[in-house]
Design a protein around this motif. Structure first.
Motif, PDB file in Angstrom:
ATOM      1  N   LEU A   1      52.825  45.725  25.620  1.00  0.00           N
ATOM      2  CA  LEU A   1      52.380  45.686  26.925  1.00  0.00           C
ATOM      3  C   LEU A   1      50.767  45.992  26.976  1.00  0.00           C
ATOM      4  O   LEU A   1      50.255  47.000  26.295  1.00  0.00           O
ATOM      5  CB  LEU A   1      52.800  46.643  27.988  1.00  0.00           C
ATOM      6  CG  LEU A   1      54.050  46.457  28.601  1.00  0.00           C
ATOM      7  CD1 LEU A   1      54.641  47.709  29.400  1.00  0.00           C
ATOM      8  CD2 LEU A   1      54.262  45.295  29.458  1.00  0.00           C
ATOM      9  N   ASP A   2      49.953  44.877  27.473  1.00  0.00           N
ATOM     10  CA  ASP A   2      48.413  45.066  27.211  1.00  0.00           C
ATOM     11  C   ASP A   2      47.866  45.956  28.338  1.00  0.00           C
ATOM     12  O   ASP A   2      48.619  46.478  29.062  1.00  0.00           O
ATOM     13  CB  ASP A   2      47.769  43.607  27.061  1.00  0.00           C
ATOM     14  CG  ASP A   2      47.831  42.805  28.431  1.00  0.00           C
ATOM     15  OD1 ASP A   2      48.097  43.437  29.505  1.00  0.00           O
ATOM     16  OD2 ASP A   2      47.395  41.799  28.030  1.00  0.00           O
TER      17      ASP A   2
ATOM     18  N   ARG B   1      46.404  45.376  30.896  1.00  0.00           N
ATOM     19  CA  ARG B   1      46.482  44.709  32.279  1.00  0.00           C
ATOM     20  C   ARG B   1      48.050  44.668  32.705  1.00  0.00           C
ATOM     21  O   ARG B   1      48.212  43.999  33.765  1.00  0.00           O
ATOM     22  CB  ARG B   1      46.003  43.190  32.325  1.00  0.00           C
ATOM     23  CG  ARG B   1      44.360  43.310  32.188  1.00  0.00           C
ATOM     24  CD  ARG B   1      43.832  42.102  32.360  1.00  0.00           C
ATOM     25  NE  ARG B   1      42.334  42.252  32.503  1.00  0.00           N
ATOM     26  CZ  ARG B   1      41.538  41.394  31.685  1.00  0.00           C
ATOM     27  NH1 ARG B   1      41.914  40.614  31.112  1.00  0.00           N
ATOM     28  NH2 ARG B   1      40.215  41.580  31.648  1.00  0.00           N
TER      29      ARG B   1
ATOM     30  N   ASN C   1      50.476  43.071  31.036  1.00  0.00           N
ATOM     31  CA  ASN C   1      50.946  41.709  30.579  1.00  0.00           C
ATOM     32  C   ASN C   1      51.846  41.908  29.470  1.00  0.00           C
ATOM     33  O   ASN C   1      51.363  42.823  28.309  1.00  0.00           O
ATOM     34  CB  ASN C   1      49.853  40.814  30.087  1.00  0.00           C
ATOM     35  CG  ASN C   1      49.175  40.328  31.630  1.00  0.00           C
ATOM     36  OD1 ASN C   1      49.688  40.165  32.458  1.00  0.00           O
ATOM     37  ND2 ASN C   1      47.866  40.216  31.290  1.00  0.00           N
TER      38      ASN C   1
ATOM     39  N   GLU D   1      52.102  33.991  24.445  1.00  0.00           N
ATOM     40  CA  GLU D   1      51.433  34.160  25.789  1.00  0.00           C
ATOM     41  C   GLU D   1      51.394  35.572  26.310  1.00  0.00           C
ATOM     42  O   GLU D   1      52.286  36.284  25.796  1.00  0.00           O
ATOM     43  CB  GLU D   1      52.315  33.084  26.601  1.00  0.00           C
ATOM     44  CG  GLU D   1      53.501  32.338  26.009  1.00  0.00           C
ATOM     45  CD  GLU D   1      54.077  31.662  26.995  1.00  0.00           C
ATOM     46  OE1 GLU D   1      53.762  31.304  28.184  1.00  0.00           O
ATOM     47  OE2 GLU D   1      55.108  30.827  26.603  1.00  0.00           O
ATOM     48  N   ARG D   2      50.787  35.565  27.115  1.00  0.00           N
ATOM     49  CA  ARG D   2      50.712  36.991  28.163  1.00  0.00           C
ATOM     50  C   ARG D   2      51.115  36.766  29.557  1.00  0.00           C
ATOM     51  O   ARG D   2      50.567  35.896  30.171  1.00  0.00           O
ATOM     52  CB  ARG D   2      49.065  37.488  28.172  1.00  0.00           C
ATOM     53  CG  ARG D   2      48.520  37.968  26.700  1.00  0.00           C
ATOM     54  CD  ARG D   2      47.104  38.529  26.982  1.00  0.00           C
ATOM     55  NE  ARG D   2      46.684  38.722  25.599  1.00  0.00           N
ATOM     56  CZ  ARG D   2      46.131  39.834  25.211  1.00  0.00           C
ATOM     57  NH1 ARG D   2      46.600  40.950  25.851  1.00  0.00           N
ATOM     58  NH2 ARG D   2      45.814  39.915  23.732  1.00  0.00           N
ATOM     59  N   ILE D   3      52.078  37.483  29.621  1.00  0.00           N
ATOM     60  CA  ILE D   3      53.004  37.211  30.905  1.00  0.00           C
ATOM     61  C   ILE D   3      52.867  38.680  31.769  1.00  0.00           C
ATOM     62  O   ILE D   3      53.515  39.588  31.182  1.00  0.00           O
ATOM     63  CB  ILE D   3      54.298  36.549  30.589  1.00  0.00           C
ATOM     64  CG1 ILE D   3      54.361  35.379  29.951  1.00  0.00           C
ATOM     65  CG2 ILE D   3      54.996  36.548  32.102  1.00  0.00           C
ATOM     66  CD1 ILE D   3      55.497  34.767  29.371  1.00  0.00           C
ATOM     67  N   PRO D   4      52.639  38.394  32.989  1.00  0.00           N
ATOM     68  CA  PRO D   4      52.589  39.694  33.850  1.00  0.00           C
ATOM     69  C   PRO D   4      54.239  40.303  33.774  1.00  0.00           C
ATOM     70  O   PRO D   4      55.028  39.813  33.778  1.00  0.00           O
ATOM     71  CB  PRO D   4      52.363  39.512  35.051  1.00  0.00           C
ATOM     72  CG  PRO D   4      51.341  38.022  35.057  1.00  0.00           C
ATOM     73  CD  PRO D   4      51.870  37.572  33.755  1.00  0.00           C
ATOM     74  N   PHE D   5      54.111  41.684  33.523  1.00  0.00           N
ATOM     75  CA  PHE D   5      55.412  42.256  33.522  1.00  0.00           C
ATOM     76  C   PHE D   5      56.470  42.128  34.513  1.00  0.00           C
ATOM     77  O   PHE D   5      57.599  41.810  34.322  1.00  0.00           O
ATOM     78  CB  PHE D   5      55.311  43.916  33.221  1.00  0.00           C
ATOM     79  CG  PHE D   5      56.575  44.716  33.048  1.00  0.00           C
ATOM     80  CD1 PHE D   5      57.124  44.646  31.783  1.00  0.00           C
ATOM     81  CD2 PHE D   5      57.251  45.265  33.755  1.00  0.00           C
ATOM     82  CE1 PHE D   5      58.366  45.116  31.552  1.00  0.00           C
ATOM     83  CE2 PHE D   5      58.398  46.014  33.701  1.00  0.00           C
ATOM     84  CZ  PHE D   5      58.990  45.906  32.577  1.00  0.00           C
TER      85      PHE D   5
ATOM     86  N   GLU E   1      56.665  39.481  36.274  1.00  0.00           N
ATOM     87  CA  GLU E   1      57.231  38.220  36.146  1.00  0.00           C
ATOM     88  C   GLU E   1      58.193  38.168  34.954  1.00  0.00           C
ATOM     89  O   GLU E   1      59.239  37.569  35.063  1.00  0.00           O
ATOM     90  CB  GLU E   1      56.026  37.180  35.855  1.00  0.00           C
ATOM     91  CG  GLU E   1      56.637  35.614  35.604  1.00  0.00           C
ATOM     92  CD  GLU E   1      55.314  34.834  35.194  1.00  0.00           C
ATOM     93  OE1 GLU E   1      55.708  33.747  34.768  1.00  0.00           O
ATOM     94  OE2 GLU E   1      54.229  35.029  35.719  1.00  0.00           O
TER      95      GLU E   1
END
Length: 181
Positions: free
Chosen positions: A53-54, A56, A58, A147-151, A153
């Protein structure tokens, strides 16, 4: 009522295949009722998977083609452990190789048995936060996209069945429940 001993006792083993990742054998076993049965077993080296998890919120997810299913799957970074390798060491290695991420915080999410009916593999799950990005170091036969995907989502995709990979679903939902993310 006393609990029944459910243990199956191995009577014989026939080795069928010994490959790079898996060993296949068929065992004859004695069942709790005294009858015998065959058990087809695929022994696989243990593995690790990391939910990164970054800052932000994601998830650094990877998409890769999975030959067995003939399609690409969205997954968290994962891989096999080297012989005798500690799961934490292996997970940190796989995370950096696949995404380039190096975490400040690394937390265990537990161990799962993906298919205990015939598949002898344990997967160790981790959560990584405080990510610093460095170079990816993919294996020569490894092709994937990060890819960076919001948690939220990722949670939604797991619950709707869009994400089918078991280790990813388990890690995302464990993180959601245990950490109130």
């Amino acid at each position: 009522m006393e609990p029944m001993d459910l243990t199956e006792k191995t009577l014989s083993r026939e080795d069928c295949f010994d490959g790079k990742l898996v060993h296949v054998h068929v065992d004859q076993v004695r069942l709790p009722n005294g009858q015998t049965a065959a058990r087809e077993v695929v022994d696989h080296v243990d593995g690790v998977a990391v939910l990164p998890l970054d800052e932000r919120g994601n998830v650094l997810a990877v998409t890769q083609y999975r030959y067995v299913f003939g399609k690409t799957l969205l997954e968290i970074p994962a891989g096999k452990l080297d012989p005798g390798e500690d799961p934490v060491t292996g997970a940190l290695r796989e995370l950096k190789e696949e995404t380039g991420a190096v975490p400040d915080i690394f937390l265990p999410l537990g161990r799962i048995l993906p298919a205990p009916g015939c598949y002898g593999e344990a997967l160790y799950l981790f959560l990584a936060r405080g990510l610093h990005m460095e170079e990816q170091a993919l294996d020569p036969d490894e092709f994937l996209q990060v890819e960076r995907i919001p948690f939220p989502e990722m949670v939604h995709r797991c619950l709707t069945g869009e994400i089918e990979d078991a280790k990813t679903v388990v890690a995302v939902l464990k993180a959601k429940v245990q950490l109130n993310l």
